[in-house]
Design a protein around this motif. Structure first.
Motif, PDB file in Angstrom:
ATOM      1  N   TYR A   1       2.786  10.695  10.348  1.00 21.73           N
ATOM      2  CA  TYR A   1       3.451  10.569  11.649  1.00 21.73           C
ATOM      3  C   TYR A   1       3.137   9.217  12.276  1.00 21.73           C
ATOM      4  O   TYR A   1       4.024   8.542  12.808  1.00 21.73           O
ATOM      5  CB  TYR A   1       3.007  11.697  12.581  1.00 21.73           C
ATOM      6  CG  TYR A   1       3.538  11.544  13.988  1.00 21.73           C
ATOM      7  CD1 TYR A   1       4.864  11.818  14.279  1.00 21.73           C
ATOM      8  CD2 TYR A   1       2.715  11.081  15.019  1.00 21.73           C
ATOM      9  CE1 TYR A   1       5.365  11.653  15.559  1.00 21.73           C
ATOM     10  CE2 TYR A   1       3.203  10.912  16.295  1.00 21.73           C
ATOM     11  CZ  TYR A   1       4.531  11.195  16.569  1.00 21.73           C
ATOM     12  OH  TYR A   1       5.034  11.022  17.836  1.00 21.73           O
TER      13      TYR A   1
ATOM     14  N   GLU B   1       5.862  24.456  22.312  1.00 30.47           N
ATOM     15  CA  GLU B   1       5.384  23.074  22.387  1.00 30.47           C
ATOM     16  C   GLU B   1       3.940  23.021  22.890  1.00 30.47           C
ATOM     17  O   GLU B   1       3.148  22.195  22.447  1.00 30.47           O
ATOM     18  CB  GLU B   1       6.268  22.243  23.333  1.00 30.47           C
ATOM     19  CG  GLU B   1       7.719  22.158  22.897  1.00 30.47           C
ATOM     20  CD  GLU B   1       8.026  20.877  22.135  1.00 30.47           C
ATOM     21  OE1 GLU B   1       7.116  20.298  21.523  1.00 30.47           O
ATOM     22  OE2 GLU B   1       9.203  20.469  22.173  1.00 30.47           O
TER      23      GLU B   1
ATOM     24  N   VAL C   1      -2.101  16.098  28.556  1.00 28.98           N
ATOM     25  CA  VAL C   1      -1.971  16.789  27.273  1.00 28.98           C
ATOM     26  C   VAL C   1      -3.280  16.586  26.527  1.00 28.98           C
ATOM     27  O   VAL C   1      -3.585  15.497  26.067  1.00 28.98           O
ATOM     28  CB  VAL C   1      -0.804  16.213  26.448  1.00 28.98           C
ATOM     29  CG1 VAL C   1      -0.663  16.978  25.137  1.00 28.98           C
ATOM     30  CG2 VAL C   1       0.486  16.270  27.240  1.00 28.98           C
TER      31      VAL C   1
ATOM     32  N   HIS D   1       1.627  25.067  19.999  1.00 29.66           N
ATOM     33  CA  HIS D   1       1.374  24.358  18.747  1.00 29.66           C
ATOM     34  C   HIS D   1       1.008  22.904  18.981  1.00 29.66           C
ATOM     35  O   HIS D   1       0.949  22.119  18.044  1.00 29.66           O
ATOM     36  CB  HIS D   1       2.595  24.469  17.831  1.00 29.66           C
ATOM     37  CG  HIS D   1       2.971  25.882  17.526  1.00 29.66           C
ATOM     38  ND1 HIS D   1       2.104  26.745  16.894  1.00 29.66           N
ATOM     39  CD2 HIS D   1       4.081  26.601  17.792  1.00 29.66           C
ATOM     40  CE1 HIS D   1       2.684  27.926  16.769  1.00 29.66           C
ATOM     41  NE2 HIS D   1       3.881  27.876  17.324  1.00 29.66           N
ATOM     42  N   GLN D   2       0.775  22.550  20.241  1.00 26.82           N
ATOM     43  CA  GLN D   2       0.364  21.190  20.611  1.00 26.82           C
ATOM     44  C   GLN D   2       1.347  20.138  20.125  1.00 26.82           C
ATOM     45  O   GLN D   2       0.963  19.009  19.839  1.00 26.82           O
ATOM     46  CB  GLN D   2      -1.036  20.901  20.067  1.00 26.82           C
ATOM     47  CG  GLN D   2      -2.055  21.877  20.626  1.00 26.82           C
ATOM     48  CD  GLN D   2      -3.425  21.697  20.037  1.00 26.82           C
ATOM     49  OE1 GLN D   2      -3.580  21.101  18.985  1.00 26.82           O
ATOM     50  NE2 GLN D   2      -4.432  22.206  20.696  1.00 26.82           N
ATOM     51  N   THR D   3       2.615  20.499  20.017  1.00 23.63           N
ATOM     52  CA  THR D   3       3.614  19.520  19.601  1.00 23.63           C
ATOM     53  C   THR D   3       4.059  18.647  20.764  1.00 23.63           C
ATOM     54  O   THR D   3       4.870  17.748  20.582  1.00 23.63           O
ATOM     55  CB  THR D   3       4.835  20.217  18.974  1.00 23.63           C
ATOM     56  OG1 THR D   3       5.168  21.354  19.756  1.00 23.63           O
ATOM     57  CG2 THR D   3       4.537  20.660  17.553  1.00 23.63           C
ATOM     58  N   LEU D   4       3.504  18.897  21.957  1.00 25.17           N
ATOM     59  CA  LEU D   4       3.792  17.990  23.067  1.00 25.17           C
ATOM     60  C   LEU D   4       3.228  16.612  22.748  1.00 25.17           C
ATOM     61  O   LEU D   4       3.794  15.595  23.149  1.00 25.17           O
ATOM     62  CB  LEU D   4       3.177  18.512  24.374  1.00 25.17           C
ATOM     63  CG  LEU D   4       3.906  19.677  25.044  1.00 25.17           C
ATOM     64  CD1 LEU D   4       3.168  20.079  26.314  1.00 25.17           C
ATOM     65  CD2 LEU D   4       5.346  19.310  25.357  1.00 25.17           C
ATOM     66  N   THR D   5       2.114  16.578  21.995  1.00 27.41           N
ATOM     67  CA  THR D   5       1.502  15.290  21.662  1.00 27.41           C
ATOM     68  C   THR D   5       2.464  14.395  20.877  1.00 27.41           C
ATOM     69  O   THR D   5       2.811  13.312  21.356  1.00 27.41           O
ATOM     70  CB  THR D   5       0.167  15.502  20.920  1.00 27.41           C
ATOM     71  OG1 THR D   5      -0.754  16.114  21.820  1.00 27.41           O
ATOM     72  CG2 THR D   5      -0.412  14.195  20.423  1.00 27.41           C
ATOM     73  N   PRO D   6       2.955  14.809  19.693  1.00 28.80           N
ATOM     74  CA  PRO D   6       3.901  13.924  19.002  1.00 28.80           C
ATOM     75  C   PRO D   6       5.204  13.720  19.784  1.00 28.80           C
ATOM     76  O   PRO D   6       5.813  12.651  19.695  1.00 28.80           O
ATOM     77  CB  PRO D   6       4.160  14.633  17.670  1.00 28.80           C
ATOM     78  CG  PRO D   6       3.724  16.027  17.853  1.00 28.80           C
ATOM     79  CD  PRO D   6       2.639  15.999  18.882  1.00 28.80           C
ATOM     80  N   THR D   7       5.610  14.736  20.551  1.00 23.72           N
ATOM     81  CA  THR D   7       6.841  14.608  21.332  1.00 23.72           C
ATOM     82  C   THR D   7       6.714  13.502  22.373  1.00 23.72           C
ATOM     83  O   THR D   7       7.572  12.628  22.487  1.00 23.72           O
ATOM     84  CB  THR D   7       7.171  15.938  22.029  1.00 23.72           C
ATOM     85  OG1 THR D   7       7.422  16.926  21.033  1.00 23.72           O
ATOM     86  CG2 THR D   7       8.403  15.815  22.903  1.00 23.72           C
ATOM     87  N   PHE D   8       5.625  13.528  23.137  1.00 28.40           N
ATOM     88  CA  PHE D   8       5.447  12.528  24.197  1.00 28.40           C
ATOM     89  C   PHE D   8       5.055  11.165  23.634  1.00 28.40           C
ATOM     90  O   PHE D   8       5.220  10.144  24.309  1.00 28.40           O
ATOM     91  CB  PHE D   8       4.404  13.007  25.214  1.00 28.40           C
ATOM     92  CG  PHE D   8       4.878  14.177  26.039  1.00 28.40           C
ATOM     93  CD1 PHE D   8       6.230  14.455  26.171  1.00 28.40           C
ATOM     94  CD2 PHE D   8       3.965  15.001  26.694  1.00 28.40           C
ATOM     95  CE1 PHE D   8       6.671  15.538  26.930  1.00 28.40           C
ATOM     96  CE2 PHE D   8       4.397  16.084  27.453  1.00 28.40           C
ATOM     97  CZ  PHE D   8       5.752  16.348  27.571  1.00 28.40           C
ATOM     98  N   LEU D   9       4.497  11.133  22.418  1.00 27.88           N
ATOM     99  CA  LEU D   9       4.233   9.831  21.802  1.00 27.88           C
ATOM    100  C   LEU D   9       5.553   9.177  21.402  1.00 27.88           C
ATOM    101  O   LEU D   9       5.739   7.975  21.547  1.00 27.88           O
ATOM    102  CB  LEU D   9       3.326   9.989  20.578  1.00 27.88           C
ATOM    103  CG  LEU D   9       1.852  10.279  20.872  1.00 27.88           C
ATOM    104  CD1 LEU D   9       1.077  10.453  19.572  1.00 27.88           C
ATOM    105  CD2 LEU D   9       1.226   9.158  21.692  1.00 27.88           C
TER     106      LEU D   9
ATOM    107  N   TYR E   1       1.374   2.200  27.397  1.00 30.41           N
ATOM    108  CA  TYR E   1       2.104   2.935  26.360  1.00 30.41           C
ATOM    109  C   TYR E   1       3.454   3.422  26.867  1.00 30.41           C
ATOM    110  O   TYR E   1       4.468   3.263  26.216  1.00 30.41           O
ATOM    111  CB  TYR E   1       1.273   4.120  25.851  1.00 30.41           C
ATOM    112  CG  TYR E   1       1.901   4.759  24.619  1.00 30.41           C
ATOM    113  CD1 TYR E   1       1.586   4.295  23.352  1.00 30.41           C
ATOM    114  CD2 TYR E   1       2.833   5.791  24.730  1.00 30.41           C
ATOM    115  CE1 TYR E   1       2.174   4.836  22.218  1.00 30.41           C
ATOM    116  CE2 TYR E   1       3.429   6.346  23.606  1.00 30.41           C
ATOM    117  CZ  TYR E   1       3.086   5.867  22.352  1.00 30.41           C
ATOM    118  OH  TYR E   1       3.683   6.401  21.243  1.00 30.41           O
TER     119      TYR E   1
ATOM    120  N   TYR F   1      10.818  13.714  14.936  1.00 35.36           N
ATOM    121  CA  TYR F   1      10.339  12.567  15.710  1.00 35.36           C
ATOM    122  C   TYR F   1      10.999  11.263  15.264  1.00 35.36           C
ATOM    123  O   TYR F   1      11.093  10.319  16.043  1.00 35.36           O
ATOM    124  CB  TYR F   1       8.809  12.518  15.650  1.00 35.36           C
ATOM    125  CG  TYR F   1       8.257  13.836  16.129  1.00 35.36           C
ATOM    126  CD1 TYR F   1       8.420  14.223  17.464  1.00 35.36           C
ATOM    127  CD2 TYR F   1       7.682  14.750  15.255  1.00 35.36           C
ATOM    128  CE1 TYR F   1       7.995  15.456  17.909  1.00 35.36           C
ATOM    129  CE2 TYR F   1       7.248  15.989  15.689  1.00 35.36           C
ATOM    130  CZ  TYR F   1       7.408  16.337  17.014  1.00 35.36           C
ATOM    131  OH  TYR F   1       6.996  17.570  17.453  1.00 35.36           O
TER     132      TYR F   1
END
Lengths: 300, 277
Positions: free
Chosen positions: A145, B95, B276, B98-106, A70, A102
């Protein structure tokens, strides 16, 4: 849309301290099909998916999309769309603001934001702060998303959790459509019944290990057939079964006889002159096969 | 490079799609405005004799305050610096929370790039907070000085150098906030540390350090002292005139930058690059 890529788990293991969450997990997921990734809560599904997506580092092994990890994908959101179980939103951001962040990060056109919100049925709530969303709406936003980059691979962790009946029907159709377009669709669930109507293949894990792999129909076995039989004179019927050497247990709707041959029971009753009120064969369902595979579902 | 710019752009969007930034900016403006305006009135009143020195308990000290406008204007950073730190710390700990690290790192799997983009973004937004704080200290404070007939020195190049250095200091403070946020990802703990350190611990340390020559030198390297050295004026330096020679302005800036870098690099290792879940 990018082409659906093969997802490959190769000897993935993950240890948290002394606890093994995932152990030597290997399987592949093909494009054009919906694959159910099943197992009881705590079986290691979410950990496996997070390893696949590079969010959690595997202790050993590799997980790839078409051979690429990934983190090495040149355009991750346009290749793989993921919706993970945790609600990953800032409650003060609107749905549009959330997806906008995003879209910018991935270099996607801003028009995609409203497109995917429309696709998941949230267009009317685009300007609403996510903090006020219901669980079902959050699930849909998570899905939006995942769809942002129009990816060829979808990885969805428990997408049906929290959806209302209408939403469940919608997502089943959605999963089928995605696979029909040639995408690779991997969907996790702790309930087989939730996804049995949508999946082609199943990957079942328990306690971090692979226990079953194959098409859904491979679960449709009939290893322990039962026949339900009952009579107004239940005592006499029980004695007759015992005499014929047929073991049984007492169920809610009658005696559960350990045989897959109702005709034989009917004949025995006829010979003994016992009136029957119930006689039908019960087939072990997919769910029973599933529960047997994951260890009786003790942790469900 | 385009990837980095996209990340910076996304980090800007993160800040401006929530309400925190303008709430903090408004509070910052009001706080600095009241302080700079009020004290400008008091000091200018004393200096021009509108307020009798006898009416003010000066503790027998001198009423010569050096450059009064510089003192008033420096409130923007010497008092206002806590706001960019808070913004940086909240933007980072949010981050995690609110667990926004997940969409950020994706969206951007290269985590170091994301953290670098966040730091750059916060430096710029922190400088923006500097503009807000200066609008209050120079705008309101300078206005009050002029009203009392004291030269507000608005065409003095020294004043504009102070303004430029204040912007730099505020930006660096926001970067320190980011560093603190990755070092202490727990949001509540991070806020408590910011408030306790800036409002209580550091002022006390600076005062205590000033008693001895040796400790005074060490005290110059405290972040608040370094910031004041960078900006070039502070009421805290007036409070202990016996303090040893403060750092040069550029040394102060480097010390602040050092705090930000060290905290961010250690934080990257202890939290940012971890699993994460």
């Amino acid at each position: 849309m990018s082409a659906g890529a093969v997802i490959e788990f190769h000897n993935i293991s993950k240890h948290f301290g002394g606890v093994t969450a995932v152990n030597e997990l290997s399987f592949t997921v093909e494009p054009g099909r919906v694959t159910g990734f099943l197992g009881p809560n705590g079986a290691g599904k979410t950990t496996s998916l997070r390893i696949l997506l590079g969010l959690v580092a595997a202790s050993s092994g590799t997980a790839t999309f078409g051979g690429v990890r990934y983190r090495d994908l040149p355009h991750p959101l346009e290749t793989v769309g993921a919706a993970l179980e945790a609600a990953s939103f800032h409650p003060g951001r609107t749905a549009r603001g959330h997806l906008g962040v995003y879209a910018i990060a991935a270099g996607l056109p801003r028009t995609r934001v409203m497109e995917v919100l429309t696709q998941v049925g949230l267009a009317a709530h685009a300007a609403q702060r996510v903090g006020g969303y219901s669980l079902g709406m959050r699930q849909r936003l998570g899905l939006a998303y995942a769809l942002l980059g129009d990816p060829g691979v979808l990885v969805l962790d428990e997408p049906i959790n929290g959806l209302d009946p209408e939403g469940i029907r919608w997502i089943r159709g959605f999963l089928r459509d995605m696979a029909a377009e040639g995408r690779t669709v991997l969907v996790s669930s702790h309930l087989l019944s939730e996804v049995a109507q949508s999946v082609d293949d199943v990957v079942i894990i328990a306690r971090g290990e692979l226990v079953h792999l194959g098409p859904l129909s491979s679960l449709d076995t009939d290893a322990a057939p039962q026949t339900i039989v009952d009579s107004p004179d239940r005592e006499n019927l029980a004695a007759t079964l015992t005499a014929a050497g047929i073991s049984f247990s007492i169920g809610r709707t009658g005696l559960l006889a350990a045989t897959g041959d109702p005709a034989r029971l009917g004949h025995l009753a006829f010979e003994a002159g016992i009136e029957l009120s119930v006689l039908h064969r019960q087939k072990a369902g997919l769910e029973d096969s599933f529960l047997a595979l994951v260890g009786g579902g003790h942790s469900l | 490079m385009t990837m980095f710019l996209r990340c910076v752009s996304a980090e800007f969007a993160k800040i401006f799609t929530t309400r925190l930034w303008w709430i903090l900016a408004i509070v910052l403006f009001c706080y600095i405005g009241l302080l700079a305006g009020g004290l400008a009135a008091l000091f200018a009143g004393i200096q021009t004799g509108v307020i009798s020195p006898d009416a003010v308990n000066t503790g027998g000290g001198s009423t010569d305050l050096g450059s009064l406008p510089a003192l008033i204007y420096s409130f923007a950073s010497s008092v206002g610096y806590v706001f960019p730190v808070l913004l940086g710390a909240l933007a980072t700990t949010g981050e995690f929370r609110h667990q926004t690290l997940t969409p950020t790192f994706l969206a951007t799997p290269r985590r170091g790039l994301v953290l670098g983009a966040k730091t750059v973004t916060l430096i710029l937004v922190g400088a923006g907070f500097g503009v807000v704080a200066l609008a209050a200290s120079v705008g309101l404070g300078g206005g009050v000085l002029s009203a009392f007939g004291v030269d507000a020195l608005l065409i003095d190049s020294e004043t504009w150098l102070l303004v430029a250095r204040t912007l730099l200091a505020m930006g660096l403070w926001a970067a320190i906030g980011v560093g603190l946020g990755v070092l202490v990802p727990n949001q509540v703990a991070s806020i408590v540390i910011v408030l306790a350190f800036t409002q209580f611990v550091e002022p006390l340390l600076r005062l205590a350090a000033s008693f001895l020559e040796v400790t005074a030198t060490i005290g110059n390297f405290l972040p608040g002292a370094a910031s004041d050295a960078l900006v070039g004026s502070s009421f805290l330096n007036l409070a202990n005139p016996s303090a040893s020679m403060p750092l040069d302005w550029w040394q102060g800036g480097l010390v602040l930058l050092g705090y930000a870098l060290v905290a961010t690099v250690i934080g990257y290792a202890v939290s940012w690059k971890k699993d994460v879940t």
